[in-house]
Design an enzyme around this catalytic site. Structure first.
Site, PDB file in Angstrom:
ATOM      1  N   TYR A 153       0.832  -1.216   0.000  1.00  0.00           N
ATOM      2  CA  TYR A 153       0.000   0.000   0.000  1.00  0.00           C
ATOM      3  C   TYR A 153       0.862   1.260   0.000  1.00  0.00           C
ATOM      4  CZ  TYR A 153      -3.438   3.425   1.744  1.00  0.00           C
ATOM      5  OH  TYR A 153      -4.249   4.528   1.905  1.00  0.00           O
ATOM      6  N   LYS A 157       1.212   3.633  -3.354  1.00  0.00           N
ATOM      7  CA  LYS A 157       0.673   4.995  -3.257  1.00  0.00           C
ATOM      8  C   LYS A 157       1.777   6.028  -3.526  1.00  0.00           C
ATOM      9  CE  LYS A 157      -3.730   4.872  -1.912  1.00  0.00           C
ATOM     10  NZ  LYS A 157      -4.800   5.430  -2.767  1.00  0.00           N
TER      11      LYS A 157
HETATM   12  N1  LIG Z   1      -9.428   6.388   5.134  1.00  0.00           N
HETATM   13  C1  LIG Z   1      -8.207   6.806   5.367  1.00  0.00           C
HETATM   14  O1  LIG Z   1      -7.751   6.944   6.507  1.00  0.00           O
HETATM   15  C2  LIG Z   1      -7.294   7.139   4.208  1.00  0.00           C
HETATM   16  C3  LIG Z   1      -6.040   7.716   4.480  1.00  0.00           C
HETATM   17  C4  LIG Z   1      -5.190   8.016   3.429  1.00  0.00           C
HETATM   18  C5  LIG Z   1      -5.579   7.751   2.136  1.00  0.00           C
HETATM   19  N2  LIG Z   1      -6.813   7.192   1.898  1.00  0.00           N
HETATM   20  C6  LIG Z   1      -7.179   6.934   0.507  1.00  0.00           C
HETATM   21  O2  LIG Z   1      -8.398   7.575   0.216  1.00  0.00           O
HETATM   22  C7  LIG Z   1      -9.121   6.820  -0.754  1.00  0.00           C
HETATM   23  C8  LIG Z   1     -10.512   6.515  -0.234  1.00  0.00           C
HETATM   24  O3  LIG Z   1     -10.411   5.745   0.941  1.00  0.00           O
HETATM   25  P1  LIG Z   1     -11.619   5.695   2.006  1.00  0.00           P
HETATM   26  O4  LIG Z   1     -11.020   5.059   3.223  1.00  0.00           O
HETATM   27  O5  LIG Z   1     -12.255   6.998   2.083  1.00  0.00           O
HETATM   28  O6  LIG Z   1     -12.698   4.762   1.307  1.00  0.00           O
HETATM   29  P2  LIG Z   1     -12.996   3.205   1.365  1.00  0.00           P
HETATM   30  O7  LIG Z   1     -13.622   2.849   2.643  1.00  0.00           O
HETATM   31  O8  LIG Z   1     -11.755   2.465   0.959  1.00  0.00           O
HETATM   32  O9  LIG Z   1     -14.128   3.116   0.231  1.00  0.00           O
HETATM   33  C9  LIG Z   1     -13.749   3.058  -1.071  1.00  0.00           C
HETATM   34  C10 LIG Z   1     -14.885   3.117  -2.071  1.00  0.00           C
HETATM   35  O10 LIG Z   1     -14.363   2.428  -3.205  1.00  0.00           O
HETATM   36  C11 LIG Z   1     -15.292   1.418  -3.625  1.00  0.00           C
HETATM   37  N3  LIG Z   1     -14.466   0.332  -4.192  1.00  0.00           N
HETATM   38  C12 LIG Z   1     -13.589  -0.480  -3.549  1.00  0.00           C
HETATM   39  N4  LIG Z   1     -12.997  -1.309  -4.418  1.00  0.00           N
HETATM   40  C13 LIG Z   1     -13.496  -1.008  -5.646  1.00  0.00           C
HETATM   41  C14 LIG Z   1     -13.260  -1.512  -6.949  1.00  0.00           C
HETATM   42  N5  LIG Z   1     -12.409  -2.508  -7.182  1.00  0.00           N
HETATM   43  N6  LIG Z   1     -13.931  -0.952  -7.988  1.00  0.00           N
HETATM   44  C15 LIG Z   1     -14.805   0.061  -7.779  1.00  0.00           C
HETATM   45  N7  LIG Z   1     -15.068   0.573  -6.566  1.00  0.00           N
HETATM   46  C16 LIG Z   1     -14.422   0.043  -5.509  1.00  0.00           C
HETATM   47  C17 LIG Z   1     -16.091   1.068  -2.377  1.00  0.00           C
HETATM   48  O11 LIG Z   1     -17.371   0.550  -2.679  1.00  0.00           O
HETATM   49  P3  LIG Z   1     -17.643  -1.029  -2.966  1.00  0.00           P
HETATM   50  O12 LIG Z   1     -17.015  -1.762  -1.844  1.00  0.00           O
HETATM   51  O13 LIG Z   1     -19.126  -1.118  -2.998  1.00  0.00           O
HETATM   52  O14 LIG Z   1     -17.015  -1.337  -4.285  1.00  0.00           O
HETATM   53  C18 LIG Z   1     -16.207   2.459  -1.730  1.00  0.00           C
HETATM   54  O15 LIG Z   1     -17.220   3.213  -2.354  1.00  0.00           O
HETATM   55  C19 LIG Z   1      -8.276   5.565  -1.027  1.00  0.00           C
HETATM   56  O16 LIG Z   1      -7.486   5.790  -2.161  1.00  0.00           O
HETATM   57  C20 LIG Z   1      -7.412   5.470   0.221  1.00  0.00           C
HETATM   58  O17 LIG Z   1      -6.206   4.787   0.002  1.00  0.00           O
HETATM   59  C21 LIG Z   1      -7.675   6.882   2.898  1.00  0.00           C
END
Ligand SMILES: NC(=O)c1ccc[n+]([C@@H]2O[C@H](COP(=O)([O-])OP(=O)(O)OC[C@H]3O[C@@H](n4cnc5c(N)ncnc54)[C@H](OP(=O)(O)O)[C@@H]3O)[C@@H](O)[C@H]2O)c1
Length: 254
Positions: A153, A157
């Site tokens: 990861y 990234k």
């Molecule tokens: N949360 C954090 O602390 C954090 C920190 C740093 C960076 N980020 C980054 O921010 C971004 C969003 O993360 P998040 O934590 O907010 O969201 P998340 O909980 O990972 O949700 C991701 C979304 O993507 C969809 N998804 C997952 N796999 C998919 C696929 N193969 N095709 C299409 N849709 C897919 C999910 O819906 P379904 O499951 O229904 O497909 C959901 O709508 C990511 O790139 C993550 O690495 C997050």
């Protein structure tokens, strides 16, 4: 400040929860036309329905697993046709963290890296046709400082930040700006940090205390930065990586 997003066409992948969903909401509130996807038809329908209530522009979406190249490219073309072009692209889906296994390295490469590369290659011709556009990639603070254990990861990234910078140089002349946003730990119900809070409370509390601002961030606090960077208000910003972390990272960023 007018972000100049009214009537702009925005595609966001993985936008049924978390950062992607809040970003889609904000674009919708700014009057943009927004297209979303996730793998679940029910979640996409629910999100589209809810967003239509707050939107002035067109809101659409369709289920798509971005892991599947043909399905993903077909989703991009269908959304471009429905909205009438593409101005902004947010490749937001990630495979997330996990054990340091070969399987996870492939998964992270396929979803985080190829998922972004394939999306960018499909949207850039649309942006060029419209005289420009903006791509905002989603990286993480785990890419810019060591975090937890060695794992795919963090490294995958990190690759996105370099890719975004290269793209910004290559496509600037066509008016396409490319930036990345690197969020720190973000809390929302049902998200990764909600799981960590339940499974490893001590680590969660330590992480909270490590933030200069004393807490984890919210999806809205990241979404507003993604929307700003993707808007005309950031018209002179390209090739940057904006760290959005409430002072979680400790390096000096020159
Ligand atoms: N949360 C954090 O602390 C954090 C920190 C740093 C960076 N980020 C980054 O921010 C971004 C969003 O993360 P998040 O934590 O907010 O969201 P998340 O909980 O990972 O949700 C991701 C979304 O993507 C969809 N998804 C997952 N796999 C998919 C696929 N193969 N095709 C299409 N849709 C897919 C999910 O819906 P379904 O499951 O229904 O497909 C959901 O709508 C990511 O790139 C993550 O690495 C997050």
């Amino acid at each position: 400040m007018d972000l100049g997003l009214r009537g702009k066409n925005v595609l966001i992948t993985g936008a049924t929860q978390g950062i992607g969903r809040r970003t889609a909401n904000l674009f919708a509130e700014e009057g943009a036309n927004v297209a979303i996807c996730s793998r679940s038809p029910e979640s996409v329908n629910k999100a589209v329905k809810e967003m239509k209530v707050i939107a002035d522009g067109k809101i659409t979406g369709a289920p798509c697993n971005i892991k599947n190249k043909e399905e993903y490219e077909a989703w991009i073309e269908a959304m471009a046709e429905e909205l009438g072009g593409i101005d902004v692209f947010i490749p937001n889906v990630s495979a997330g963290g996990g054990a340091d296994s070969e399987k996870n390295w492939w998964k992270s490469f396929e979803i985080d890296v190829l998922g972004t590369v394939r999306g960018v290659e499909a949207v850039i011709p649309h942006m060029e046709k419209r005289g420009g556009g903006a791509v905002t990639m989603i990286s993480t603070t785990a890419a810019v400082e060591t975090f937890m254990v060695p794992q795919a990861y963090n490294a995958m990234k990190a690759a996105l930040i370099t890719y975004a910078k290269q793209l910004s140089q290559a496509h600037g002349e066509q008016g396409v700006r490319v930036n990345s946003v690197s969020p720190g730990p973000i809390y929302f119900d049902g998200g990764a940090w909600d799981m960590i809070k339940i499974s490893n409370e001590k680590f969660y509390e330590r992480t909270e205390k490590t933030h200069a601002l004393g807490r984890l961030g919210t999806p809205e606090e990241v979404a507003s930065c993604i929307v700003f960077l993707s808007s005309a208000a950031a018209s002179w910003v390209t090739g940057v990586n904006l760290v959005v972390d409430g002072g979680y990272t400790k390096r000096v960023q020159f």
